[in-house]
Motif scaffolding. Structure first.
Motif, PDB file in Angstrom:
ATOM      1  N   LEU A  16     -55.206  -4.624  21.673  1.00  0.00           N
ATOM      2  CA  LEU A  16     -54.966  -5.809  20.858  1.00  0.00           C
ATOM      3  C   LEU A  16     -54.661  -6.977  21.758  1.00  0.00           C
ATOM      4  N   THR A  17     -54.993  -8.148  21.277  1.00  0.00           N
ATOM      5  CA  THR A  17     -54.668  -9.377  21.972  1.00  0.00           C
ATOM      6  C   THR A  17     -53.417  -9.942  21.325  1.00  0.00           C
ATOM      7  N   THR A  18     -52.401 -10.194  22.136  1.00  0.00           N
ATOM      8  CA  THR A  18     -51.117 -10.626  21.610  1.00  0.00           C
ATOM      9  C   THR A  18     -51.184 -12.042  21.058  1.00  0.00           C
ATOM     10  N   THR A  19     -50.303 -12.279  20.104  1.00  0.00           N
ATOM     11  CA  THR A  19     -50.154 -13.602  19.515  1.00  0.00           C
ATOM     12  C   THR A  19     -48.713 -14.052  19.733  1.00  0.00           C
ATOM     13  N   SER A  20     -48.444 -15.276  19.416  1.00  0.00           N
ATOM     14  CA  SER A  20     -47.111 -15.832  19.584  1.00  0.00           C
ATOM     15  C   SER A  20     -46.095 -14.993  18.806  1.00  0.00           C
ATOM     16  N   GLY A  21     -45.016 -14.631  19.459  1.00  0.00           N
ATOM     17  CA  GLY A  21     -43.959 -13.863  18.813  1.00  0.00           C
ATOM     18  C   GLY A  21     -44.081 -12.360  18.953  1.00  0.00           C
ATOM     19  N   ASP A  22     -45.171 -11.867  19.529  1.00  0.00           N
ATOM     20  CA  ASP A  22     -45.292 -10.420  19.725  1.00  0.00           C
ATOM     21  C   ASP A  22     -44.250  -9.943  20.725  1.00  0.00           C
ATOM     22  N   ARG A  23     -43.671  -8.792  20.413  1.00  0.00           N
ATOM     23  CA  ARG A  23     -42.683  -8.155  21.281  1.00  0.00           C
ATOM     24  C   ARG A  23     -43.023  -6.675  21.364  1.00  0.00           C
ATOM     25  N   LEU A  24     -42.696  -6.062  22.484  1.00  0.00           N
ATOM     26  CA  LEU A  24     -43.031  -4.652  22.678  1.00  0.00           C
ATOM     27  C   LEU A  24     -42.332  -3.755  21.666  1.00  0.00           C
ATOM     28  N   ASP A  25     -41.086  -4.049  21.335  1.00  0.00           N
ATOM     29  CA  ASP A  25     -40.380  -3.220  20.362  1.00  0.00           C
ATOM     30  C   ASP A  25     -40.993  -3.331  18.970  1.00  0.00           C
ATOM     31  N   LEU A  26     -41.409  -4.522  18.586  1.00  0.00           N
ATOM     32  CA  LEU A  26     -42.039  -4.708  17.275  1.00  0.00           C
ATOM     33  C   LEU A  26     -43.421  -4.059  17.223  1.00  0.00           C
ATOM     34  N   LEU A  27     -44.149  -4.114  18.326  1.00  0.00           N
ATOM     35  CA  LEU A  27     -45.448  -3.440  18.382  1.00  0.00           C
ATOM     36  C   LEU A  27     -45.260  -1.927  18.325  1.00  0.00           C
ATOM     37  N   ALA A  28     -44.220  -1.410  18.982  1.00  0.00           N
ATOM     38  CA  ALA A  28     -43.936   0.026  18.921  1.00  0.00           C
ATOM     39  C   ALA A  28     -43.628   0.440  17.486  1.00  0.00           C
ATOM     40  N   PHE A  29     -42.897  -0.380  16.766  1.00  0.00           N
ATOM     41  CA  PHE A  29     -42.628  -0.067  15.360  1.00  0.00           C
ATOM     42  C   PHE A  29     -43.911  -0.107  14.537  1.00  0.00           C
ATOM     43  N   GLN A  30     -44.729  -1.100  14.793  1.00  0.00           N
ATOM     44  CA  GLN A  30     -45.993  -1.242  14.051  1.00  0.00           C
ATOM     45  C   GLN A  30     -46.910  -0.042  14.261  1.00  0.00           C
ATOM     46  N   PHE A  31     -47.012   0.436  15.492  1.00  0.00           N
ATOM     47  CA  PHE A  31     -47.952   1.513  15.806  1.00  0.00           C
ATOM     48  C   PHE A  31     -47.348   2.913  15.715  1.00  0.00           C
ATOM     49  N   TYR A  32     -46.038   3.037  16.001  1.00  0.00           N
ATOM     50  CA  TYR A  32     -45.416   4.360  16.064  1.00  0.00           C
ATOM     51  C   TYR A  32     -44.284   4.563  15.070  1.00  0.00           C
ATOM     52  N   GLY A  33     -43.855   3.482  14.410  1.00  0.00           N
ATOM     53  CA  GLY A  33     -42.750   3.591  13.472  1.00  0.00           C
ATOM     54  C   GLY A  33     -41.394   3.737  14.144  1.00  0.00           C
ATOM     55  N   ASP A  34     -41.291   3.363  15.424  1.00  0.00           N
ATOM     56  CA  ASP A  34     -40.053   3.551  16.182  1.00  0.00           C
ATOM     57  C   ASP A  34     -39.946   2.479  17.261  1.00  0.00           C
ATOM     58  N   VAL A  35     -38.982   1.571  17.116  1.00  0.00           N
ATOM     59  CA  VAL A  35     -38.833   0.483  18.091  1.00  0.00           C
ATOM     60  C   VAL A  35     -38.448   0.990  19.476  1.00  0.00           C
ATOM     61  N   SER A  36     -37.805   2.152  19.540  1.00  0.00           N
ATOM     62  CA  SER A  36     -37.346   2.657  20.838  1.00  0.00           C
ATOM     63  C   SER A  36     -38.484   3.127  21.734  1.00  0.00           C
ATOM     64  N   LEU A  37     -39.690   3.215  21.196  1.00  0.00           N
ATOM     65  CA  LEU A  37     -40.844   3.647  21.995  1.00  0.00           C
ATOM     66  C   LEU A  37     -41.572   2.477  22.655  1.00  0.00           C
ATOM     67  N   TRP A  38     -40.908   1.321  22.756  1.00  0.00           N
ATOM     68  CA  TRP A  38     -41.493   0.138  23.388  1.00  0.00           C
ATOM     69  C   TRP A  38     -41.936   0.432  24.822  1.00  0.00           C
ATOM     70  N   TRP A  39     -41.205   1.308  25.493  1.00  0.00           N
ATOM     71  CA  TRP A  39     -41.487   1.595  26.902  1.00  0.00           C
ATOM     72  C   TRP A  39     -42.854   2.254  27.093  1.00  0.00           C
ATOM     73  N   ILE A  40     -43.364   2.920  26.060  1.00  0.00           N
ATOM     74  CA  ILE A  40     -44.696   3.534  26.165  1.00  0.00           C
ATOM     75  C   ILE A  40     -45.753   2.445  26.309  1.00  0.00           C
ATOM     76  N   ILE A  41     -45.673   1.430  25.476  1.00  0.00           N
ATOM     77  CA  ILE A  41     -46.620   0.314  25.568  1.00  0.00           C
ATOM     78  C   ILE A  41     -46.404  -0.434  26.877  1.00  0.00           C
ATOM     79  N   ASN A  42     -45.162  -0.626  27.253  1.00  0.00           N
ATOM     80  CA  ASN A  42     -44.852  -1.304  28.514  1.00  0.00           C
ATOM     81  C   ASN A  42     -45.477  -0.566  29.701  1.00  0.00           C
ATOM     82  N   ASN A  43     -45.270   0.744  29.771  1.00  0.00           N
ATOM     83  CA  ASN A  43     -45.773   1.517  30.905  1.00  0.00           C
ATOM     84  C   ASN A  43     -47.282   1.696  30.878  1.00  0.00           C
ATOM     85  N   ALA A  44     -47.893   1.564  29.727  1.00  0.00           N
ATOM     86  CA  ALA A  44     -49.355   1.645  29.630  1.00  0.00           C
ATOM     87  C   ALA A  44     -50.017   0.361  30.120  1.00  0.00           C
ATOM     88  N   ASN A  45     -49.220  -0.689  30.298  1.00  0.00           N
ATOM     89  CA  ASN A  45     -49.752  -2.006  30.661  1.00  0.00           C
ATOM     90  C   ASN A  45     -48.961  -2.644  31.800  1.00  0.00           C
TER      91      ASN A  45
END
Length: 84
Positions: A16-45
């Motif tokens: 996905l291409t990020t837009t204004s206001g995107d945050r890793l924790d919010l994306l983790a909730f959107q895709f995984y249902g868990d804000v604490s998994l933000w580090w997965i997206i972080n480490n993948a990028n």
């Protein structure tokens, strides 16, 4: 200190291409249902995210590891951190 596993490319990764206001924790909730998994997206990028911030720049393309690999990633996380 916590050690995070490498996040390998997967067949069901999303991009996905990020837009204004995107945050890793919010994306983790959107895709995984868990804000604490933000580090997965972080480490993948590692080339596009900043390790010290949940905020990502607008217009950056992020790889989102697929839901099917999350349990394997979490098992590896537990394994490498169990003796710390």
């Amino acid at each position: 200190n916590v050690v995070y596993p490498d996040i390998m490319l997967g067949n069901d990764d999303s991009y996905l291409t990020t837009t204004s206001g995107d945050r890793l924790d919010l994306l983790a909730f959107q895709f995984y249902g868990d804000v604490s998994l933000w580090w997965i997206i972080n480490n993948a990028n590692p080339e596009t995210t900043r390790g010290d911030s949940l905020v990502v720049k607008r217009g950056v393309t992020l790889r989102i590891p697929g839901q099917s690999v999350i349990s394997d990633i979490m098992a590896e996380f537990e394994r490498i951190n169990s003796n710390r």
